[in-house]
Scaffold this motif. Structure first.
Motif, PDB file in Angstrom:
ATOM      1  N   GLY A  70       9.205 -11.295  -3.928  1.00 18.69           N
ATOM      2  CA  GLY A  70       9.784  -9.966  -4.039  1.00 18.69           C
ATOM      3  C   GLY A  70      11.079  -9.797  -3.280  1.00 18.69           C
ATOM      4  O   GLY A  70      11.373  -8.715  -2.796  1.00 18.69           O
ATOM      5  N   ALA A  73      10.367  -8.569   0.072  1.00 17.86           N
ATOM      6  CA  ALA A  73       9.517  -7.374   0.159  1.00 17.86           C
ATOM      7  C   ALA A  73       8.075  -7.717   0.513  1.00 17.86           C
ATOM      8  O   ALA A  73       7.421  -6.979   1.255  1.00 17.86           O
ATOM      9  CB  ALA A  73       9.575  -6.598  -1.151  1.00 17.86           C
ATOM     10  N   GLN A 103      15.382   1.861  -3.689  1.00 18.45           N
ATOM     11  CA  GLN A 103      15.312   1.738  -5.147  1.00 18.45           C
ATOM     12  C   GLN A 103      13.954   2.165  -5.683  1.00 18.45           C
ATOM     13  O   GLN A 103      13.847   2.957  -6.604  1.00 18.45           O
ATOM     14  CB  GLN A 103      15.558   0.285  -5.560  1.00 18.45           C
ATOM     15  CG  GLN A 103      17.004  -0.104  -5.524  1.00 18.45           C
ATOM     16  CD  GLN A 103      17.184  -1.528  -5.976  1.00 18.45           C
ATOM     17  OE1 GLN A 103      16.481  -2.420  -5.527  1.00 18.45           O
ATOM     18  NE2 GLN A 103      18.128  -1.757  -6.863  1.00 18.45           N
ATOM     19  N   LYS A 104      12.911   1.568  -5.114  1.00 16.75           N
ATOM     20  CA  LYS A 104      11.562   1.846  -5.594  1.00 16.75           C
ATOM     21  C   LYS A 104      10.618   1.676  -4.434  1.00 16.75           C
ATOM     22  O   LYS A 104      11.008   1.207  -3.369  1.00 16.75           O
ATOM     23  CB  LYS A 104      11.180   0.830  -6.697  1.00 16.75           C
ATOM     24  CG  LYS A 104      11.492   1.317  -8.098  1.00 16.75           C
ATOM     25  CD  LYS A 104      10.871   0.411  -9.128  1.00 16.75           C
ATOM     26  CE  LYS A 104      11.357   0.787 -10.529  1.00 16.75           C
ATOM     27  NZ  LYS A 104      10.818  -0.085 -11.563  1.00 16.75           N
ATOM     28  N   ASN A 105       9.366   2.026  -4.652  1.00 14.84           N
ATOM     29  CA  ASN A 105       8.370   1.825  -3.618  1.00 14.84           C
ATOM     30  C   ASN A 105       8.041   0.330  -3.519  1.00 14.84           C
ATOM     31  O   ASN A 105       7.462  -0.243  -4.415  1.00 14.84           O
ATOM     32  CB  ASN A 105       7.118   2.615  -3.971  1.00 14.84           C
ATOM     33  CG  ASN A 105       6.052   2.464  -2.925  1.00 14.84           C
ATOM     34  OD1 ASN A 105       6.258   1.791  -1.913  1.00 14.84           O
ATOM     35  ND2 ASN A 105       4.919   3.086  -3.155  1.00 14.84           N
ATOM     36  N   VAL A 106       8.446  -0.285  -2.429  1.00 15.07           N
ATOM     37  CA  VAL A 106       8.187  -1.719  -2.282  1.00 15.07           C
ATOM     38  C   VAL A 106       7.202  -1.996  -1.152  1.00 15.07           C
ATOM     39  O   VAL A 106       7.094  -3.106  -0.669  1.00 15.07           O
ATOM     40  CB  VAL A 106       9.487  -2.513  -2.032  1.00 15.07           C
ATOM     41  CG1 VAL A 106      10.289  -2.637  -3.294  1.00 15.07           C
ATOM     42  CG2 VAL A 106      10.326  -1.872  -0.931  1.00 15.07           C
ATOM     43  N   GLY A 107       6.485  -0.974  -0.724  1.00 12.17           N
ATOM     44  CA  GLY A 107       5.430  -1.211   0.239  1.00 12.17           C
ATOM     45  C   GLY A 107       5.866  -1.099   1.688  1.00 12.17           C
ATOM     46  O   GLY A 107       5.060  -1.282   2.590  1.00 12.17           O
TER      47      GLY A 107
ATOM     48  N   GLY B 178       6.838  -8.206 -10.743  1.00 11.57           N
ATOM     49  CA  GLY B 178       7.318  -8.141  -9.360  1.00 11.57           C
ATOM     50  C   GLY B 178       8.806  -7.846  -9.293  1.00 11.57           C
ATOM     51  O   GLY B 178       9.416  -7.422 -10.267  1.00 11.57           O
ATOM     52  N   VAL B 179       9.371  -8.067  -8.121  1.00  4.47           N
ATOM     53  CA  VAL B 179      10.793  -7.827  -7.939  1.00  4.47           C
ATOM     54  C   VAL B 179      11.568  -8.911  -8.694  1.00  4.47           C
ATOM     55  O   VAL B 179      11.350 -10.091  -8.480  1.00  4.47           O
ATOM     56  CB  VAL B 179      11.169  -7.870  -6.449  1.00  4.47           C
ATOM     57  CG1 VAL B 179      12.663  -7.715  -6.270  1.00  4.47           C
ATOM     58  CG2 VAL B 179      10.439  -6.787  -5.690  1.00  4.47           C
ATOM     59  N   ILE B 186      12.218  -3.665 -10.418  1.00  5.41           N
ATOM     60  CA  ILE B 186      10.858  -4.082 -10.084  1.00  5.41           C
ATOM     61  C   ILE B 186      10.046  -3.891 -11.341  1.00  5.41           C
ATOM     62  O   ILE B 186      10.012  -2.799 -11.900  1.00  5.41           O
ATOM     63  CB  ILE B 186      10.305  -3.258  -8.923  1.00  5.41           C
ATOM     64  CG1 ILE B 186      11.164  -3.518  -7.687  1.00  5.41           C
ATOM     65  CG2 ILE B 186       8.857  -3.613  -8.651  1.00  5.41           C
ATOM     66  CD1 ILE B 186      10.894  -2.573  -6.560  1.00  5.41           C
ATOM     67  N   GLN B 193       1.663  -2.064  -4.911  1.00  5.50           N
ATOM     68  CA  GLN B 193       2.421  -2.986  -4.078  1.00  5.50           C
ATOM     69  C   GLN B 193       1.836  -4.382  -4.072  1.00  5.50           C
ATOM     70  O   GLN B 193       2.477  -5.330  -3.638  1.00  5.50           O
ATOM     71  CB  GLN B 193       2.470  -2.459  -2.647  1.00  5.50           C
ATOM     72  CG  GLN B 193       3.494  -1.372  -2.498  1.00  5.50           C
ATOM     73  CD  GLN B 193       2.909  -0.162  -1.845  1.00  5.50           C
ATOM     74  OE1 GLN B 193       2.119  -0.283  -0.928  1.00  5.50           O
ATOM     75  NE2 GLN B 193       3.291   1.011  -2.304  1.00  5.50           N
ATOM     76  N   ILE B 196       3.969  -6.853  -6.102  1.00  6.29           N
ATOM     77  CA  ILE B 196       5.421  -6.919  -5.900  1.00  6.29           C
ATOM     78  C   ILE B 196       5.922  -8.354  -5.790  1.00  6.29           C
ATOM     79  O   ILE B 196       7.005  -8.695  -6.241  1.00  6.29           O
ATOM     80  CB  ILE B 196       5.795  -6.077  -4.657  1.00  6.29           C
ATOM     81  CG1 ILE B 196       6.163  -4.687  -5.142  1.00  6.29           C
ATOM     82  CG2 ILE B 196       6.954  -6.670  -3.897  1.00  6.29           C
ATOM     83  CD1 ILE B 196       6.523  -3.743  -4.071  1.00  6.29           C
ATOM     84  N   GLY B 197       5.131  -9.209  -5.182  1.00  6.23           N
ATOM     85  CA  GLY B 197       5.531 -10.611  -5.045  1.00  6.23           C
ATOM     86  C   GLY B 197       5.349 -11.410  -6.320  1.00  6.23           C
ATOM     87  O   GLY B 197       5.745 -12.572  -6.379  1.00  6.23           O
ATOM     88  N   GLY B 198       4.749 -10.804  -7.333  1.00  9.83           N
ATOM     89  CA  GLY B 198       4.560 -11.501  -8.587  1.00  9.83           C
ATOM     90  C   GLY B 198       3.451 -12.540  -8.513  1.00  9.83           C
ATOM     91  O   GLY B 198       2.717 -12.626  -7.535  1.00  9.83           O
TER      92      GLY B 198
END
Lengths: 317, 498, 151
Positions: A70, A73, A103-107, B178-179, B186, B193, B196-198
């Motif tokens: 990410g 992230a 940008q967005k909710n990334v935790g 993910g991102v 995203i 969440q 997010i890392g895919g």
């Protein structure tokens, strides 16, 4: 009676915890230094440079591990769940930790990160190959003005330091260039060397690593980089542009004030070591010293600057 | 002059280090989830207190060993220990199932040593000119290379092309979760969440390949692998004969592996897939591929081991690491004050040449060490009672997946993928196309977006995608690979239901 | 398992998974509409369309030509379910009770699920001990040699 007893107990517990936190303000066994990216990038290299100095000065191992995902992230979102006893630290990067949550909710949120030291930055730079027809920045600007959109520039990712620099420079110079995003600086440099693009938005580190194979047209610093006395700054050439990608280190926010202070002091000590500075400068990095006390102001200024740039660039709403 | 570096690499200490590195690497590589990257990252600090050349020999030996070690789990458990060994499962596991596991392991060892030598010698003799390959490959070439890799789906889907393609497309969708790596969005996380890392490739491999095997293992009392009653004590000479018979395949796959290894961003898994695809296309019995054809193992194992030497070419000459382990070695060099780049061979020649000779020594040591460990690994997998084997492997999948990113949710994702993979495999959707999509998807996407951006900026989209010679060659190979199975499927049509 | 039940099972399962894939493709298409960057839309859209077409084609061919290909085959369900659910329980228990303790859940259940022979005191002892040795040695390797922060 009972009340007094409870009071005593509370006092003892408080004393014990404060004692524990003082006691814990020293490192105790190997330290886990998490890089939220894969190996080979600037974050990794600078961590690797710190590693031997840390062992030398403080006698403990610094174990670098990678937790990519990410665009950083995944690592940052997990940071505050880790143990705040000072045995685990994590690299943080600007503008990533500002732009991504915007940008967005990334935790994670920018303010959630307990960043205690910013120890260097890599100034933005325009890089071309050694045999490029662009001898200086004016050549590139002239070509970009004559052929709008046809000057292709590689860079690392979108909404990144490189991308923001490209947008900012286009606006300052009144040019239209095409930004081609790659996965990491390494891939962007490969594209430049292979002449897939005519120039690259990179950092001074690219100039240090590639040596004679490339030429830097300008660097976004206040003064010229000691390693490249012949490369002008953007400011000298009339473009008000300084900055780049900043790198620092954070602790989980459960870490006590003492632990944070201890770490800030330790990294400061490494940063003031002339041998470390020399290695960093030879690698093309630019030194920076923002300790835990000055972090709040530094971050506030950066947040304002980056969010303004990103908003104007249309990267965030 | 260069010979003196060979002698300095040959000190007993360095040889001991190389041997230790190969053994440690093989063991690490054979455990799914434990990657060479992780082992190297932990060991880098050792290089600070050691002579740099010796330290690099240790790192190189671990890397070489780990790429080979990945084959054990691929052959014996149908689970690539490292992503490089994906294509090894295609024929390795069927061979092991029919009782030829020891033969497959020995073959993998011979092929790895041969491929490793080809890669290392290319690094020694041809590094500066070969590094140009990395530069000649632009975004469009990467795009077409990934399409070539994906064309393998056609031949992997065993007559059900549509299901194979659907699996490949599904894998590519998974790869976008993910991102986004090069754009600023995203995707497909639905606000959660966790995703997010895919989907990490290593975790997905463990889930899609290993969990289904375990689910099937517990369900029936049959043995895991078939064992011949009169186990021939040594099958090394048999393996050697097979390898010699396929010398052309061996050489071609090693060259393919070296070249793909030079490309930053491709790596051992792509090299193995490309070499496998070529071996299958040109092989005499292409129908046998996927059912336990020794040539399949020869192709992937020689190719993925050749990427080790190949990957060091851009790392050392251009300062651009080909794979994550290369990046770690590069970092270790930088800390030592060695500047990579065109001048490095002349300036820091002694370290570099000692390192390359060390790599060659390590590759040679892999022959005895690999055969020995391989025999032991085979024997233990065959003799351990199933009731212990299953929980051990299950435990390994959990701890291995956790270790990739120190994340429990990665383990849960791995398990979900595993159950899903098992489920859809019951109904004709194989796991391999999904994995191919997952690995090649990002290469295809990035190559396409970058190629399109550059092509549109210079008003030359068609020339960009179809006008470049390397692209044209890759397109030609892709078409050949695609037409063959369609032709075969057409020939089979009357007997086979779709 | 009778032929008729496996026939309907194979047919139904195939159709179900093809439909699921089409559905995933549609979700992807829907998700791409929210992206701000055209660069991140192109690829998932293309791939989602390919997924819908290919899964749709296999759905239609299977509908036109029903067959008994596919199905769960032989095997004991409680063992599969026990094994997989134990693995999941281990994951959820890990942050609470620690890695080793939760590993015991997975190992023991896996052992029971995979044990097709008769239990005896001897096997319990041997398997139990070897399990403990395996888990502890892996734990040490990861935690103290490779510095993985296991909970």
């Amino acid at each position: 009676m009972l009340k007094k007893h409870i009071k005593n107990t509370v006092a003892i517990i408080a004393a014990a915890t404060s004692f524990a936190s003082i006691a814990s303000a020293e490192i105790n066994g190997p330290v886990n230094y998490i890089i939220p990216f894969g190996p080979g990038g600037e974050s990794d290299i600078s961590a690797r440079l710190q590693q031997p100095f840390f062992k030398d000065k403080f006698g403990e191992d610094m174990v670098v591990s990678y937790q990519p995902g990410g665009g950083g992230a995944v690592g940052w979102a997990s940071l505050n769940g880790l143990n705040g006893d000072g045995q685990t630290i994590m690299g943080v990067n600007l503008p990533h930790i500002i732009i991504k949550p915007a940008q967005k909710n990334v935790g994670f949120k920018t303010d959630d990160l307990n960043t205690f030291y910013m120890f260097h930055y890599t100034p933005d730079a325009i890089v071309v190959t050694a045999d490029s027809p662009y001898q200086n920045l004016a050549d590139l600007v002239a070509d970009a003005k004559a052929n709008p959109g046809q000057v292709t520039m590689s860079g690392s990712g979108k909404a990144s330091a490189n991308h923001l620099a490209q947008i900012k420079f286009d606006k300052l110079a009144g040019t239209l260039t095409t930004y081609v995003p790659f996965k990491g600086t390494g891939a962007a440099v490969t594209a430049l060397l292979g002449k897939q693009t005519v120039a690259e938005w990179g950092y001074t580190t690219v100039g240090a690593k590639q040596g004679d194979a490339v030429r830097m047209l300008a660097v976004a610093m206040e003064n010229r980089h000691p390693l490249f006395p012949d490369v002008p700054t953007f400011k000298e050439l009339g473009y008000d542009m300084t900055g780049g990608a900043y790198r620092g280190i954070a602790l989980p926010n459960s870490a006590s004030a003492e632990t944070t202070k201890m770490w800030s002091d330790m990294i400061a000590e490494i940063n003031t070591d002339p041998a470390f500075q020399k290695k960093m400068l030879d690698g093309g990095f630019a030194m920076l010293d923002v300790d835990s006390a000055g972090m709040k102001d530094f971050m506030a200024a950066r947040v304002e600057e980056y969010l303004k740039d990103a908003r104007e660039a249309g990267l965030i709403k | 002059m260069e010979f003196s570096h060979f002698l300095s690499a040959m000190t007993p200490f360095n040889i001991a280090l190389a041997l230790f590195g190969v053994v440690a690497g093989t063991v690490i590589g054979s455990i799914p989830g434990l990657t060479a990257t992780m082992a190297l990252a932990v060991l880098v600090p050792i290089t600070f207190s050691m002579d740099p050349a010796s330290a690099l020999i240790l790192l190189g030996a671990i890397y070489t060993g780990a790429i080979y070690g990945g084959a054990y789990a691929a052959i014996l458990l149908n689970t690539p220990g490292t992503p490089s060994a994906i294509a090894t499962t295609f024929d390795g596991y069927p061979m092991a199932k029919r009782g030829d596991g020891d033969l497959a392991v020995a073959l993998a060892c011979f092929s790895s040593v041969f491929g490793g030598m080809v890669g290392a010698i290319a690094l020694l003799l041809l590094a500066p000119p070969l590094s140009k390959v990395a530069l000649a490959f632009g975004p469009v070439e990467y795009f077409w290379l990934s399409i070539f890799g994906l064309s393998l789906i056609a031949s992997l889907s065993n007559g059900n092309l549509m299901k194979g393609l659907a699996g490949g497309a599904f894998g590519m969708i998974l790869s976008t979760v993910g991102v986004a790596e090069i754009s600023a969005d995203i995707r497909l996380t639905f606000g959660s969440q966790v995703m997010i890392g895919g989907f990490g490739v290593v975790g997905a491999l463990i889930g899609l390949y290993c969990i289904p095997v375990l689910i099937d293992l517990v369900a029936t009392p049959e043995r895991h692998l078939k064992v011949e009653e009169n186990v021939k004590s040594v099958r090394i000479s048999e393996a050697f004969k097979i390898a010699m018979r396929s010398k052309f395949n061996l050489i071609r796959s090693s060259v393919v592996g070296t070249l793909v290894g030079i490309l930053p961003g491709a790596g051992g898994s792509v090299a193995g897939l490309v070499a496998y695809s070529e071996a299958k296309r040109t092989g005499k019995d292409h129908q046998k591929f996927g059912e336990g054809e020794p040539d399949g193992i020869i192709a992937t194992e020689s190719a993925n081991s050749a990427t080790v030497g190949g990957g060091f070419i851009p790392t050392l000459v251009l300062g651009i690491p080909g794979t994550p382990p290369d990046a770690i070695v590069l970092g270790a060099l930088l800390v030592q004050g060695v500047r990579t780049g065109p001048a490095m061979f002349s300036q820091s020649g002694s370290i570099v040449y000692t390192f390359i000779y060390g790599l060659i020594i390590a590759t040679i040591l892999m022959l005895p060490a690999g055969l020995l460990i391989g025999r032991y690994a085979y024997k233990s997998i065959v003799t351990i009672p199933k009731a212990v084997l299953v929980p051990t492997v299950g435990f390994m999948t959990i701890i291995g997946t956790f270790a990739i990113r120190n994340s429990v949710s990665d383990v849960i994702i791995m398990l979900c993928l595993g159950v899903f993979g098992w489920l859809i495999a019951r109904f004709g959707f194989a796991a391999s196309p999904i994995v191919l999509g997952l690995i090649l998807g990002p290469i295809a996407e990035q190559g396409f977006v970058q190629g399109w951006t550059i092509g549109a900026a210079t008003n030359n989209l068609i020339g960009m995608f179809f006008g470049r010679p390397i692209s044209q060659a890759i397109i030609a190979f892709t078409l050949m690979t695609l037409i063959l199975p369609i032709y075969l499927a057409y020939k089979k049509q009357p007997h086979k239901e779709v | 398992m009778g032929t008729s039940s496996s026939k309907s099972q194979g047919q139904f399962g195939s159709l179900f998974i093809s439909t699921l894939f089409i559905f995933i493709g549609l979700i992807t298409l829907y998700d791409t509409t929210s992206y701000s960057d055209r660069d991140s839309q192109v690829f998932p859209q293309t791939v989602a369309i390919i997924l819908i077409i290919t899964a749709g084609t296999s759905l239609i061919t299977r509908l036109l030509k029903p067959s008994n290909e596919g199905g769960f085959g032989e095997g004991i369900w409680w063992r599969r379910v026990l094994f997989i659910s134990a693995m999941f329980i281990t994951c959820f228990a890990m942050p609470i009770i620690g890695f080793l303790a939760s590993g015991v859940i997975a190992f023991t259940s896996g052992l029971i699920a995979a044990m097709h022979d008769k239990w005896s005191f001897r096997t319990v002892l041997i398997y139990g001990c070897s399990g403990a040795i395996i888990m502890v040695s892996f734990f040490i390797l990861f935690k103290f040699i490779l510095f993985v922060p296991l909970p």
